[in-house]
Design a protein around this motif. Structure first.
Motif: not given
Length: 232
Positions: A152-163
């Motif tokens: 979930p941390v890596l998923i959240g990191l890529l979601r932040h990149f997306s934002s």
């Protein structure tokens, strides 16, 4: 020397925001540079900025600067600051350092049920018809790699990149890059690189996945740099 009044500074500041190519979320020049540009003291400038902030035209944070538009909502203040202060260069530097390792982790944790998602996102890139479709397909592809890690941390990191990629300053850089390389390069070379990453992940070859992602992001960075140095 005549002192510039707050009203004059405010008028000049409004004109500056109207004429400069600053989109919502973009950071304004430093107070020192902006005061020099407007011909006023920094104290007068701060008063003018306070008035615009009250109107929702700019938002400010100590140590981070002043940004155009109202303060972002819907996320913790630390995330807001990080998101608004991230430049395209910062983003690509972070991606080059982190995403190859995420791809390697995805190769280690890949399950057969991930195959359809990964290949579907590669296919979406192959068939993209315009810049916006290319951007959506690219974003979805890179986020899907993180989902395969099941972290979930890596998923959240890529979601932040997306934002961050949704911000106007990134979109301008991406638009300029696509004007130079064309949609054909995305649906061709770019998507072929995506395919190579996916095949390495499916083969559980973490080193090949890491290397393919690193090469891919280096090529993207190079394309953006070349587009930035072109007359366009």
């Amino acid at each position: 020397m005549m002192r510039t009044s707050k009203e004059t500074a405010l008028t000049r500041l409004r004109d500056f925001l109207e004429t400069e190519p600053l989109a919502r979320g973009d950071r304004l020049p430093t107070e020192r540079r902006l005061a020099e540009t407007l011909g006023c003291s920094r104290e007068t400038l701060r008063s003018a900025l306070d008035e615009l902030a009250a109107e929702g035209k700019v938002w400010r944070h100590v140590g981070q600067g002043t940004f155009r538009g109202p303060a972002p909502v819907g996320m913790p203040i630390r995330d807001k600051i990080l998101l608004e202060a991230t430049s395209p260069d910062d983003l690509m530097d972070a991606r080059r350092r982190l995403e190859p390792h995420i791809a390697a982790t995805a190769a280690e944790r890949y399950l057969n049920e991930d195959r359809a998602l990964l290949r579907r996102n590669v296919a979406a890139g192959r068939t993209a018809k315009d810049r916006a479709a290319c951007e959506r397909a690219d974003d979805a592809f890179h986020q899907s790699i993180a989902h395969v890690t099941r972290n979930p941390v890596l998923i959240g990191l890529l979601r932040h990149f997306s934002s961050t990629r949704c911000r106007a300053v990134w979109q301008r850089e991406w638009e300029r890059t696509y004007r130079k390389v064309g949609v054909e390069e995305f649906t061709g070379l770019h998507s072929t690189q995506h395919q190579e990453i996916v095949e390495a992940i499916i083969a559980h070859d973490s080193e090949a996945a890491r290397s393919a992602m690193a090469q891919h992001l280096e090529d993207v960075s190079r394309a953006m740099a070349e587009a930035g140095s072109s007359p366009a």
